[in-house]
Enzyme design. Structure first.
Site, PDB file in Angstrom:
ATOM      1  N   SER A   1      -2.864   2.723   9.820  1.00 38.87           N
ATOM      2  CA  SER A   1      -3.875   3.368   8.997  1.00 38.87           C
ATOM      3  C   SER A   1      -3.312   4.645   8.371  1.00 38.87           C
ATOM      4  O   SER A   1      -2.775   5.510   9.069  1.00 38.87           O
ATOM      5  CB  SER A   1      -5.101   3.703   9.858  1.00 38.87           C
ATOM      6  OG  SER A   1      -6.094   4.324   9.090  1.00 38.87           O
ATOM      7  N   GLY A   2      -3.427   4.735   7.049  1.00 39.48           N
ATOM      8  CA  GLY A   2      -2.910   5.906   6.345  1.00 39.48           C
ATOM      9  C   GLY A   2      -1.517   5.738   5.816  1.00 39.48           C
ATOM     10  O   GLY A   2      -0.963   6.662   5.209  1.00 39.48           O
TER      11      GLY A   2
ATOM     12  N   THR B   1      -3.476   0.102   1.099  1.00 33.76           N
ATOM     13  CA  THR B   1      -4.443  -0.167   0.032  1.00 33.76           C
ATOM     14  C   THR B   1      -3.884   0.216  -1.323  1.00 33.76           C
ATOM     15  O   THR B   1      -4.020  -0.533  -2.304  1.00 33.76           O
ATOM     16  CB  THR B   1      -5.745   0.605   0.312  1.00 33.76           C
ATOM     17  OG1 THR B   1      -6.242   0.233   1.609  1.00 33.76           O
ATOM     18  CG2 THR B   1      -6.798   0.277  -0.731  1.00 33.76           C
TER      19      THR B   1
ATOM     20  N   ASN C   1      -6.708   8.350   9.414  1.00 32.59           N
ATOM     21  CA  ASN C   1      -6.791   8.141   7.971  1.00 32.59           C
ATOM     22  C   ASN C   1      -8.217   8.365   7.515  1.00 32.59           C
ATOM     23  O   ASN C   1      -9.170   7.947   8.173  1.00 32.59           O
ATOM     24  CB  ASN C   1      -6.346   6.699   7.634  1.00 32.59           C
ATOM     25  CG  ASN C   1      -6.291   6.460   6.142  1.00 32.59           C
ATOM     26  OD1 ASN C   1      -6.358   7.406   5.355  1.00 32.59           O
ATOM     27  ND2 ASN C   1      -6.172   5.212   5.736  1.00 32.59           N
TER      28      ASN C   1
ATOM     29  N   SER D   1      -9.612   4.463   5.890  1.00 32.12           N
ATOM     30  CA  SER D   1      -9.009   3.355   6.621  1.00 32.12           C
ATOM     31  C   SER D   1      -9.816   2.086   6.390  1.00 32.12           C
ATOM     32  O   SER D   1     -11.047   2.076   6.488  1.00 32.12           O
ATOM     33  CB  SER D   1      -8.973   3.673   8.116  1.00 32.12           C
ATOM     34  OG  SER D   1      -8.492   2.583   8.851  1.00 32.12           O
ATOM     35  N   SER D   2      -9.110   0.998   6.063  1.00 32.32           N
ATOM     36  CA  SER D   2      -9.767  -0.293   5.877  1.00 32.32           C
ATOM     37  C   SER D   2     -10.102  -0.861   7.249  1.00 32.32           C
ATOM     38  O   SER D   2      -9.215  -1.083   8.072  1.00 32.32           O
ATOM     39  CB  SER D   2      -8.853  -1.254   5.109  1.00 32.32           C
ATOM     40  OG  SER D   2      -8.540  -0.752   3.845  1.00 32.32           O
TER      41      SER D   2
ATOM     42  N   GLY E   1      -2.579  -2.837  10.525  1.00 28.81           N
ATOM     43  CA  GLY E   1      -1.328  -2.900  11.267  1.00 28.81           C
ATOM     44  C   GLY E   1      -1.568  -2.826  12.762  1.00 28.81           C
ATOM     45  O   GLY E   1      -2.704  -2.744  13.245  1.00 28.81           O
TER      46      GLY E   1
ATOM     47  N   GLU F   1      -2.126  -1.517  16.323  1.00 24.04           N
ATOM     48  CA  GLU F   1      -2.835  -0.308  16.741  1.00 24.04           C
ATOM     49  C   GLU F   1      -2.683  -0.125  18.238  1.00 24.04           C
ATOM     50  O   GLU F   1      -2.811  -1.087  19.013  1.00 24.04           O
ATOM     51  CB  GLU F   1      -4.317  -0.393  16.370  1.00 24.04           C
ATOM     52  CG  GLU F   1      -4.571  -0.319  14.862  1.00 24.04           C
ATOM     53  CD  GLU F   1      -6.043  -0.245  14.530  1.00 24.04           C
ATOM     54  OE1 GLU F   1      -6.868  -0.377  15.450  1.00 24.04           O
ATOM     55  OE2 GLU F   1      -6.374  -0.039  13.337  1.00 24.04           O
TER      56      GLU F   1
END
Length: 1591
Positions: A227-228, A232, A278, A281-282, A505, A507
């Protein structure tokens, strides 16, 4: 002198600029006089390493698990290594000593560390001097620290993209880099081979698109990262590029690409949230399928989503946030008031975290963007309102609280506030509030006896409330995705597609729950797919090189996948089984899990918990807390919830909950496993990916603070493991990680066996002999590369370093001998010089004494002579003064007497003249009085007669009214003309005033120059006066010497005075000479100013001429617009052929109209009527036949190649003569000009472009010049005579026109040189101008197309082997590079271009413009390629391109300035860039020196790009200093905020570099009188008028 342990330190910079890249040919030359015995003896017996991999490698078990198979490195003192560090993971170090089995190393920070050899990894010092390599496989030592620090070096230079084979690593810069993503950059990567240009996300997107088109196979791009990391944004860039190259299918007005791009902000609003790492974050996975048709155009798209984090809707932790759409709705203003919403802190689902706002993000602006995105993807206004109503209902639903009821295990609404939120939720859902309360607080159970209603306690009611909120939000999100897919539209006929996967990704948090379990399961699946792809790529590489690879073992992570998903005892199966039993808890699930997988290597029990478990993933161990596993896996569909919302009066809400089947409605709960459903989705995704060709992008987050230029090693190392990058390195290490082409291998390691490289040799054989000589085994020799096992490159480097160190010692010894001998010789020479100097001093002193004695005697002699001469001169001057005074007195007396006599004579003459004048005036007055009286009498008589005639006024009234009407008409026209003239006069006055101001400023400069000249003259006079004054001083001093009594006492004083006087005189003389020079320079400047003034006056005159010419044309166009035809065409009148081409009619002599009356169709053809006479019809038939014959003749002239005579184009001259003879220029209406233009365009389309375009460029420009010089608008002379300003320029222009050498045919007189043209002729001239510009543009574009492939092979030097002993690559040597065939092809291309243009007699003006634009294109292409390809920014490549530019310079000199013009200056950018590449000692140059002296034309961004990409492949020198790089980076960061376009690439100029006036001035005059008519054209009767002129 002691020798350092490091070779690169021990050598003097005077001898070898960079020893690490010391060339073996230079080494052989240095050691040709020295014995090589013992140099090649092995200091350590390191055998070859290789064979099959033993054992399996456990993924993630250690930070360097994949390196465990690497052989031990051969260490020695001074070896460059990587050492482990607790804070930085790895630090560069150098081995300094051995302590037992350990090695003491000195780190870069100066710290000494003791480490075991197994924990050290070799490091190549050469790579530190460069900006890193763009492909990790090019690293000399492919290991974990090498990968990490290569990324760090590139990231510090803002090179955020790096390849690892076919994998792209993207490091988030956390700053804007607009120059990397503009349209020009996409154009550069379009169609470029993968790996040819610098790494970029566009390169991966283009590679997938080209593979799809060429192989007709679907592609996929997998974007992963934590994340981050920028997943995206990377996905957006990929879709942006695909929409750029794919565009839209022809004939379809829908903008699929825009809808796909705009779906991102919509899905981000409903699927993204702030997490710990992030702000955006998606929280779901996304797979976008972009579909293409057979021609490669975008034909449709589809979006699939995976595992939305539903629990976030009802539960968040601080400082995270819920989904963005809730905060956007609360900040929406009126909409929030409409839904009774307030600040997010007032809602339970949002206030569980204290973070309500994001830094730099406005929720209101994001709300407006979401609304716009909904509009673009096609969501109606009613559906938008329903969506936000549903979101508001979810927020109100979360604020409903419950308290225990009166009955056991029952619940009721807690307070009035909860009742309000219950009522609002019911209103927004548009359902019954009591029914909503019942579904939350009770549950129905279906039995055989009937339905039983069971009350729920407070905790169960809250769980029911949260379940309803999660279900509504999940179905709302699915509806959005389905609606986007329906709006975008899928192409069911599409056979190929490109899928872009943007998924979470790996985690690993402090608290890991069910979501992390599913995410890491997905990453395990993708990692297996990734490993298979990487292994497949390795196999393809080995197969292409034809080497044996069968023994390489491949180990995957199937055991972890079996642990999670295998049936019937996989973890997901056990979890589903536990969820089916109501009394199951997480404790029972954990117990059953440990019982079934007690001996599994991948599963461990947590140390401090009975229910938590740990899985050893490929990226490391992750501990999961099972507290919420069962609750999050249960996806119960509560029947009461579905029935309630399906009965909603809102169609949108009812559509989210369709009616359930009858059998499913019997139970209140319908169980569905989230993990099983996610597993099925994942399996479908893997099947899709397996059917496509994958491309991988690994996004990396450089730091946790989201700040630019901050690189956290430990975090990035963890991400590289999670992203599989280090796993790809492990797979590479399992085979042959080090690969070098034979030429590169021999360049680096040829010095290990210099005897093998004498004379001609084969590279492959030499490579094998070198490896055999060093007793290395298990290497492989491919077709073009040598493949080495892990660790073998270290052995080679160690042997190479030994030889270089011994060579350095010998070179140092010889050099020190040279220094000592040189010092001895210089000391001996200094002693001899000192002795000679002392003897010279003594001799000079003796000479000075003798000289002083002789000088004293000489002074005495001259002083006595001077005294006697002065007394004589004094006596003589006194006698002369007395004589001059007496003679002056007598002369003045005579002069006064003559003056009085002349005055008396003058007075007498004036008095007599006055008397005569008075008498004459008196007589004249009397005569005038008599004449006046007589005229008065005659006037009175005439007045009486006129009064009688005036009484008869009735007869004149009619004439008066007519005159008044005419006067009004003329007044209106006069006013209109005045307005037009005033506007032109004003513009002309403004321009003249500007020119007058310029002239005044120049006059001021002229006056200033004159004043400066006067000042210089005054200075000269002052200097003369000073000189006279000094002479007087000298005489005064001499008079003082007369009265001196003692000569000996005053001797010294006289000597000093004399010396001072001589110095002063010499100084005055120097000042006089300087003043004269300044005066001369001032006069020259004055002449230059006068010359500039005259040039400006000429420019003013030329501008006045152009202004008057434009006014003439405007006058004609104005007359055409104002003149209204009194006769209009009647209805039903059909236009005949003769009317269509009436302007070309050739009339008989008796029917020919005057010149100023145009043969318009209204005058030649009468309106159609039944009473048309037979004679008239026959006449029209003849005219129609003549018109058709004229057009056939012109068509033949245009289509046939008539050639040239004496450099004059025959076609243009014949067409001009015909138009002149047929009076087409004077016609009011004609279409012959359109026929000519259309004919030329047709010929350009059909003919051979290499022949037709130059031919018609010559003809069209010649015809345009004839029209420009000989056509004048109607009424030219009458209008110009009325102008007050600029009349002198017009008169001179008319006079010039009368002297023109042109002689017009058709009976005109020789003195007339201009034709009065009508509107169609002026329009034809404009069309012809456009035609010339079009032909010029076509030639230029064709040249660029032909030149592009030639330039592509010229930007990089070819790999050519040079035999040893025949050339030198030492720093002092001159590069002996022959011009390659690629540059010869460019020269041949330019020669053929020049020959084609000159054969067609194209004017030198156009040749010069074409050649200039061609060289400008060469400059742009070479410069852009240089900045995009790192392998081009080398020293040797700079020498190669420089030699090619020298060839171009020779060509320009041979072509001469007449044809080449300023072409050499067009190559400024590439010349300066190449000059920067080949210059030595770049590190000593400051930024000012680079910008002002070396590269003044280049911008800071371009210099920065070249500096960071440069590497010296020849001498190993370094680029600019770190201080200069830091200065440039600071400037760029500052400019990024100000400039709209920051591209470092050059844009091609597509404008036309000339105007009609430029053509008129540049092309010489053309005489059409002696043009011969070709034989095949003399057959036409209409061309017979041309025949007499050729006899």
């Amino acid at each position: 002198m002691p020798v350092s342990l490091s070779v690169s330190v021990s050598l003097s910079p005077l001898l070898v600029p960079r020893v690490s890249t010391f060339n073996f040919k230079l080494f052989s030359l240095l050691l040709s006089l020295l014995p090589l015995g013992g140099f090649l003896q092995n200091r350590q017996n390191s055998g070859g390493c290789g064979g099959k991999r033993g054992g399996g490698v456990i993924f993630g078990s250690s930070s360097r698990c994949f390196l465990s198979q690497e052989p031990k490195m051969s260490l020695r003192k001074g070896s460059k290594v990587w050492a482990e560090d607790r804070d930085l993971a790895w630090v560069p170090a150098e081995a300094i000593e051995f302590v037992g089995k350990q090695v003491r190393v000195l780190t870069a920070s100066g710290k000494k560390v003791l480490a075991s050899p197994e924990k050290l990894f070799p490091r190549d010092a050469d790579e530190e001097d460069h900006g890193g390599v763009d492909d990790m496989t090019k690293l000399t030592y492919l290991n974990e620290p090498g990968v990490l620090y290569n990324l760090q070096r590139r990231y510090s230079l803002n090179d955020i993209y790096t390849y690892t084979g076919s994998i792209l690593i993207a490091v988030n810069p956390f700053t804007k880099l607009p120059h990397l993503y503009n349209v020009h950059m996409m154009e550069q990567y379009k169609g470029a081979p993968f790996g040819e240009l610098s790494p970029h996300v566009f390169a991966v997107a283009d590679a997938s698109y080209r593979a799809m088109m060429y192989d007709n196979k679907s592609q996929s791009i997998l974007v992963s990262g934590e994340s981050g990391a920028g997943k995206t944004e990377t996905t957006k860039l990929i879709m942006q590029y695909l929409t750029y190259v794919g565009g839209r299918a022809a004939g379809d007005d829908r903008t699929v690409e825009q809808q796909v791009l705009e779906s991102n902000p919509l899905l981000e609003a409903f699927g993204n949230a702030r997490t710990v790492r992030n702000d955006n974050s998606s929280r779901f996975g996304k797979f976008v399928e972009i579909q293409f048709d057979a021609s490669g155009r975008i034909s449709g798209a589809a979006i699939r989503t995976y595992l939305l984090e539903r629990s976030r809707v009802v539960q968040i932790t601080d400082p995270e946030r819920n989904y963005h759409c809730f905060y956007q709705l609360c900040a929406s203003g009126r909409d929030a008031e409409k839904y009774k919403l307030d600040h997010p802190s007032h809602f339970h689902y949002l206030n569980q975290s204290k973070t309500f706002e994001l830094d730099g993000v406005s929720s209101l602006e994001e709300y407006m963007k979401t609304r716009r995105a909904m509009d673009i993807v096609g969501i109606s206004y009613e559906d938008q309102e329903a969506i936000f109503c549903t979101l508001a209902a979810i927020l109100h639903l979360g604020n409903i609280e419950f308290s225990p009821g009166k009955e056991h295990d029952s619940s009721v609404i807690k307070d009035q506030k909860s009742s309000f939120h219950m009522q609002m939720a019911a209103n927004l859902f548009r359902c019954d509030v009591n029914l909503l309360l019942a579904t939350l607080c009770t549950r129905s159970i279906q039995t055989r006896e009937g339905s039983i209603v069971k009350a729920l306690d407070c905790n169960s009611a809250v769980a029911s409330r949260d379940a309803l909120a999660k279900t509504v939000y999940a179905r709302l999100f699915d509806w959005l995705v389905d609606n986007i897919n329906r709006s975008v539209g899928q192409d069911l006929n599409s056979r190929v597609q490109i899928g872009v996967l943007d998924i979470y990704g790996f985690e690993c948090f402090k608290d890991n729950s069910f979501e992390q379990f599913c995410i890491n399961f997905a990453n395990e699946k993708l990692q297996q797919h990734f490993n298979e792809h990487v292994f497949k790529m390795e196999q393809e590489e080995y197969s292409k090189e034809e080497i044996n690879w069968s023994y390489i073992e491949f180990i995957d992570n199937q055991d972890v996948l079996d642990l999670i998903e295998k049936k019937p005892i996989g973890m997901i199966a056990l979890l589903d089984e536990a969820c089916m039993f109501p009394k199951s808890t997480h404790e029972t699930f954990s117990t059953k899990l440990f019982q079934n997988f007690r001996a599994h290597l991948r599963l461990e029990k947590a140390k401090f918990s009975e229910t938590d478990f740990t899985i050893s993933h490929y990226a490391g161990k992750v501990t999961y807390h099972t507290d919420t596993f069962l609750d999050k896996n249960r996806d119960y569909v509560v029947v009461e919830h579905c029935n309630l919302l399906s009965s909603s009066k809102c169609p949108f809400v009812a559509g989210l909950f369709p009616s359930l089947p009858e059998e499913s409605s019997r139970s209140s709960y319908k169980f569905s496993s989230v993990a099983s459903r996610f597993k099925q989705q994942l399996q479908a995704l893997m099947e899709t990916l397996s059917s496509t060709e994958p491309h991988y992008i690994r996004c990396v987050k450089p730091n946790s603070l989201n700040r630019p230029q901050k690189f956290e090693n430990l975090s990035i190392l963890h991400q590289l493991r999670c992203g599989g990058v280090l796993e790809a390195v492990r797979i590479s290490l399992a085979g042959y990680p080090t690969r070098r082409t034979y030429s590169e291998f021999i360049d680096r390691f040829g010095l290990l066996a210099p005897e093998l490289i004498d004379g001609s040799y084969e590279e492959k054989a030499v490579t094998e002999n070198i490896l055999r000589k060093l007793k290395l085994e298990n290497f492989q020799l491919g077709r073009t590369k040598v493949f080495l096992r892990a660790g073998q490159i270290g052995i080679l480097d160690s042997r190479r370093a030994e030889i270089l160190e011994n060579a350095a010692k010998r070179v140092q010894r010889r050099f020190q001998t040279y220094i000592s001998r040189r010092d001895f010789i210089s000391t001996r020479a200094a002693a001899s010089a000192l002795q000679a100097y002392c003897r010279g001093c003594l001799a000079r002193k003796m000479y000075a004494a003798k000289r002083e004695t002789a000088a004293a005697i000489s002074i005495q002699k001259y002083v006595r002579s001077s005294l006697l001469r002065r007394s004589y001169l004094k006596l003589g001057s006194a006698a002369i003064i007395i004589q001059s005074n007496i003679r002056g007195f007598s002369t003045r007396k005579k002069f006064l007497h003559g003056k009085k006599h002349r005055a008396a004579t003058l007075i007498q003459a004036r008095w007599r003249m006055c008397k005569v004048r008075l008498a004459y005036q008196h007589r004249q007055t009397s005569i005038i009085a008599l004449q006046c009286l007589w005229r008065q009498k005659v006037a009175k008589r005439e007045l009486r007669i006129r009064k009688q005639e005036a009484n008869e006024a009735g007869a004149l009234r009619l004439a008066k009214s007519k005159l008044e009407k005419q006067l009004e008409d003329f007044t209106w026209r006069l006013q209109l003309e005045k307005r037009l003239r005033v506007s032109h006069e004003e513009s002309k006055l403004v321009e003249i005033s500007k020119l007058q101001k310029t002239v005044e400023s120049l006059n001021l400069e002229l006056d200033a120059a004159k004043l400066a000249t006067i000042n210089e003259c005054n200075k000269n006079a002052v200097l003369h006066s000073q000189l006279e004054f000094s002479m007087k001083e000298k005489s005064a001093l001499e008079r003082e010497l007369i009265g001196t009594a003692e000569l000996r006492k005053e001797n010294s004083f006289l000597k000093s005075a004399l010396d001072a006087l001589e110095k002063k005189n010499s100084a005055l003389e120097l000042e006089l000479v300087k003043a004269k020079k300044d005066g001369i320079e001032s006069i020259e400047k004055l002449q230059e100013v006068e010359h500039k003034c005259s040039e400006l006056q000429q420019n003013v005159k030329s501008l006045e001429e152009k202004l008057s010419l434009l006014e003439d044309e405007n006058h004609v166009l104005r007359q055409k617009a104002l003149s209204v035809s009194p006769k209009h065409s009647r209805p039903g009148f059909s236009k005949s052929f003769s009317e269509k081409y009436s302007g070309a009619l050739v009339l008989h002599q008796n029917d020919r109209k005057p010149v100023f009356e145009s043969p318009t169709p209204t005058k030649l053809i009468a309106p159609f009527s039944h009473g048309l006479s037979e004679s008239r019809r026959s006449k029209l038939t003849v005219e129609r036949h003549q018109v058709q014959e004229n057009y056939e003749f012109l068509s033949r002239c245009i289509k046939e190649d008539l050639g040239f005579k004496d450099g004059k184009p025959l076609a243009a001259c014949i067409i001009y003569k015909c138009l002149l003879h047929w009076h087409a220029f004077e016609s009011e209406r004609t279409q012959i000009f359109d026929f000519i233009i259309e004919g030329i365009n047709e010929v350009l389309k059909v003919g051979d472009e290499n022949v037709t375009l130059p031919y018609w460029l010559s003809n069209a420009s010649a015809l345009l010049c004839l029209l420009q010089r000989n056509l004048r608008s109607n009424g030219f002379l009458t209008t110009t005579t009325q102008r007050s300003a600029g009349s002198a320029g017009l008169i001179s222009r008319v006079g010039h026109g009368l002297k023109s050498p042109f002689k017009f045919i058709g009976g005109f007189e020789d003195g007339i040189s201009h034709i009065e043209a009508r509107y169609p002729a002026i329009l034809f001239k404009q069309q012809l101008t456009a035609c010339v510009e079009k032909i010029f543009g076509l030639i230029r574009d064709n040249l660029k197309k032909e030149l592009s492939p030639l330039l592509g092979s010229c930007i990089q030097a070819p790999k050519v082997r040079v035999h040893a002993g025949k050339s030198s690559r030492s720093p002092g040597g001159v590069p002996q590079q022959l011009p390659s065939s690629q540059w010869d092809n460019i020269i041949k291309f330019l020669d053929s271009l020049m020959s084609r243009l000159r054969c067609n007699h194209v004017p030198s003006f156009f040749i010069r413009k074409l050649i200039t634009q061609v060289f400008s294109f060469i400059n742009i292409s070479l410069f852009n390629s240089l900045l995009l390809r790192r392998e081009c920014c080398t020293f040797s490549n700079g020498e190669y391109v420089k030699s090619g530019l020298a060839e171009l310079e020779k060509w320009i000199v041979c072509a001469k300035e007449e044809f080449a013009g300023t072409s050499w200056h067009e190559l400024n950018y590439i010349r300066q860039a190449v000059g920067f590449l080949v210059i030595h000692q770049k590190r000593k140059k400051s930024l000012e020196e680079i910008m002002q002296d070396l590269c003044p034309a280049l911008t800071v961004r371009q210099i920065y790009r070249i500096s960071t990409m440069y590497w010296d492949d020849k001498y190993g020198t370094q680029s600019v200093s770190n201080e200069v790089v830091a200065q440039m980076r600071e400037i760029l960061n500052r400019d990024n905020q100000n400039l709209t376009s920051n591209s470092f690439l050059l844009d091609d100029d597509l404008s036309i570099p000339f105007s009609t006036e430029d053509i008129d001035i540049a092309i010489p005059a053309i005489d059409t009188s002696d043009v011969e008519l070709p034989t095949f054209l003399s057959e036409y009767p209409c061309a017979q008028f041309l025949v007499p002129h050729q006899k």
